[in-house]
Scaffold this motif. Structure first.
Motif, mmCIF file in Angstrom:
data_model
loop_
_atom_site.group_PDB
_atom_site.id
_atom_site.type_symbol
_atom_site.label_atom_id
_atom_site.label_comp_id
_atom_site.label_asym_id
_atom_site.label_seq_id
_atom_site.Cartn_x
_atom_site.Cartn_y
_atom_site.Cartn_z
ATOM 1 N N UNK A 117 0.546 -1.419 -0.167
ATOM 2 C CA UNK A 117 -0.020 -0.139 0.046
ATOM 3 C C UNK A 117 1.108 1.161 -0.067
ATOM 4 N N UNK A 118 2.507 1.103 0.959
ATOM 5 C CA UNK A 118 2.537 2.272 0.484
ATOM 6 C C UNK A 118 3.631 2.655 -0.399
ATOM 7 N N UNK A 119 3.615 2.225 -1.822
ATOM 8 C CA UNK A 119 4.399 2.126 -2.795
ATOM 9 C C UNK A 119 3.674 3.203 -3.686
ATOM 10 N N UNK A 120 4.067 4.038 -4.338
ATOM 11 C CA UNK A 120 3.888 5.023 -4.281
ATOM 12 C C UNK A 120 3.323 4.820 -6.120
ATOM 13 N N UNK A 121 2.406 4.918 -6.929
ATOM 14 C CA UNK A 121 1.599 4.481 -8.220
ATOM 15 C C UNK A 121 3.010 5.108 -9.115
ATOM 16 N N UNK A 122 3.123 4.513 -9.988
ATOM 17 C CA UNK A 122 3.775 3.660 -11.322
ATOM 18 C C UNK A 122 3.310 5.082 -12.168
ATOM 19 N N UNK A 123 1.964 5.898 -12.094
ATOM 20 C CA UNK A 123 2.023 6.869 -12.722
ATOM 21 C C UNK A 123 3.342 7.745 -12.119
ATOM 22 N N UNK A 124 3.182 8.254 -11.034
ATOM 23 C CA UNK A 124 4.535 8.678 -10.397
ATOM 24 C C UNK A 124 5.709 9.162 -11.029
ATOM 25 N N UNK A 125 6.399 7.449 -10.605
ATOM 26 C CA UNK A 125 7.053 7.417 -10.872
ATOM 27 C C UNK A 125 7.791 7.470 -12.502
ATOM 28 N N UNK A 126 6.530 7.199 -13.190
ATOM 29 C CA UNK A 126 6.948 7.165 -15.301
ATOM 30 C C UNK A 126 7.344 8.640 -14.904
ATOM 31 N N UNK A 127 6.898 9.889 -14.483
ATOM 32 C CA UNK A 127 6.810 10.850 -14.660
ATOM 33 C C UNK A 127 8.127 11.781 -13.913
ATOM 34 N N UNK A 128 8.390 10.813 -12.849
ATOM 35 C CA UNK A 128 9.515 11.535 -12.554
ATOM 36 C C UNK A 128 10.797 11.127 -12.651
ATOM 37 N N UNK A 129 10.586 9.822 -13.367
ATOM 38 C CA UNK A 129 11.680 9.653 -14.418
ATOM 39 C C UNK A 129 12.175 10.794 -16.186
ATOM 40 N N UNK A 130 11.021 10.745 -16.841
ATOM 41 C CA UNK A 130 10.666 11.324 -17.617
ATOM 42 C C UNK A 130 11.045 13.224 -17.105
ATOM 43 N N UNK A 131 11.385 13.631 -15.816
ATOM 44 C CA UNK A 131 11.793 14.691 -14.752
ATOM 45 C C UNK A 131 12.864 15.012 -15.448
ATOM 46 N N UNK A 132 13.903 13.898 -15.544
ATOM 47 C CA UNK A 132 14.759 14.213 -15.104
ATOM 48 C C UNK A 132 15.655 13.510 -16.447
ATOM 49 N N UNK A 133 15.066 13.954 -17.618
ATOM 50 C CA UNK A 133 15.472 13.693 -18.807
ATOM 51 C C UNK A 133 15.049 15.907 -19.504
ATOM 52 N N UNK A 134 16.006 16.100 -20.263
ATOM 53 C CA UNK A 134 15.629 17.060 -21.168
ATOM 54 C C UNK A 134 14.730 16.339 -22.523
ATOM 55 N N UNK A 135 15.797 15.249 -22.786
ATOM 56 C CA UNK A 135 15.254 14.673 -24.435
ATOM 57 C C UNK A 135 14.279 13.633 -23.966
#
Length: 205
Positions: A117-135
């Motif tokens: 239950x405490x694991x963050x949603x996958x959608x938040x994780x993919x947005x976090x990955x995208x936010x780290x990259x300019x491309x």
């Protein structure tokens, strides 16, 4: 003979020119289809390599992992150390199991459920990955990065792609297309970037 009949010779020349045009156009059409198929094949080969590496990293078949989680929820058996190392689950709940095993005990069902239950949603994780990259990043690239960052989470390219599409629907990311491939980029605004940057810290806690 054709040389004695300029009109007939002109007719033949026109027919040959028309055939040449049709031949050239057909070559271009087939060449375009071949290029499209080649691009599709390359994308499939990349996905295949990623899936093979993910399967190798998971180690145990999905059916065995499901059985182990079910046993932990009911009888909570004590598993020998060698078998523990081989059969460790790779989903979100396995973190609680491995912690309990290192201390010599077993993980209660309530602890395993709480970890899920405490694991963050996958959608938040993919947005976090995208936010780290300019491309822009493809679904396969995002899957590979998440697999490396969160080895205790079972992921596939299809599941990650669905999460990326959900982030697009929430205006957290945007979809771009280059030739036959689809790429995703985080929507650049201060609020979304701060939330995305905080997501990896929450996972590591």
């Amino acid at each position: 003979m054709a040389e004695d009949n300029p009109s007939l010779q002109s007719q033949y020349a026109g027919q040959v020119d028309a055939d040449l045009e049709r031949n050239t156009a057909e070559q271009e059409r087939i060449r375009s289809e071949v290029d499209a198929l080649r691009s599709r094949l390359e994308a499939l080969e990349k996905d295949h390599e990623l899936l093979v590496s993910m399967r190798a990293a998971l180690g145990a078949p999905a059916a065995r992992k499901t059985k182990q989680v079910r046993q932990t929820r009911t009888a909570a058996p004590t598993v020998p150390g060698a078998r523990r190392a081989k059969a460790a689950s790779t989903d979100d709940k396995s973190a609680a199991k491995r912690t309990a095993e290192r201390t010599g005990g077993t993980a209660p069902a309530s602890t395993v459920a709480k970890a899920g239950r405490t694991a963050p949603p996958l959608r938040e994780l993919v947005v976090a990955v995208l936010a780290k990259h300019d491309e822009p990043r493809s679904a396969a690239e995002v899957t590979q990065e998440l697999t490396e960052a969160h080895p205790g989470r079972t992921l596939s390219v299809t599941v990650v792609r669905n999460a990326l599409e959900a982030s697009v629907a929430k205006n957290q990311s945007e979809r771009t297309k280059q030739q036959k491939s689809v790429y995703y980029r985080a929507v650049r605004n201060d609020g979304a970037n701060e939330e995305a940057a905080a997501a990896p810290a929450a996972v590591g806690a």
